[in-house]
Design an enzyme around this catalytic site. Sequence first.
Site: not given
Length: 260
Positions: A12, A14, A17, A71, A150, A152, A160, A163, A167, A196, A201
Amino acid sequence: MLLKGKSLIVTGGSRGIGRAIAVQAARHGADVLIAYRHESDAGYQRGDAAREVLAEIRTLGRRALALEGNVADPDYASALVEYAVQSFGRVDALASNAGVCPFHSFLDLPPQLLRDTVDINLNGAFFVTQAVARQMQRQGQGGAIVATSSISALVGDAMQTHYTPTKAGVHSLMQSCAIALGPYGIRCNSVLPGAIATDLNRQHLSDADQRSHLEKRIPLGRLGQPDDVGDCVVFLASDMARYVTGAALLVDGGMFVNLQ
């Protein structure tokens, strides 16, 4: 120059973070291979964001490469390691950072969205960690793995539900891998970013009231920037953290303690 002479893989890498991790690692002397996926849905032409990162790293005098892929595919993880070894001679560190966070309500959450989120965020972290750890074991000189979890992982969110478990899983994966890989001198840690400001987000934070409410819950009074996380990853990947493994570093401006 905390990573002078080392080589680093960033998944990740490109945007957001991941980009910050890659660039900050290069500033500290590392050669970097970034893993990325097609970014057209974020307003980029294919590969543009990756090329921008590579150019920035090269201006710092470090070698930089990129490999596009998914990935969630274990073969891609193996290809990343092979490419890094062919190009740099070895793999010294991994920043497992690739992730998605599509906000969605729980009761009507499509099964495929859950599967995709788990595949990228958790399964992808597992596959790339395993592939890199195997290479580090062969090298016989240890290494460092840092995964982006995270805040989270520690708190819930109604939008979430697909999600936050991934995490929490990444955080747990690093704890277990710290035990499994410690005998080989491989350290495994996680960073837990808070709010962040990234593409991930951007839509969520575009509402001024939402953003203001969030900032008021952060003791340091501002949203985090990608470099705030990147610097912490560089530290954990470096020999400065040589006796740190199985740790989880909150990078949230104090948000978590203020939520208690």
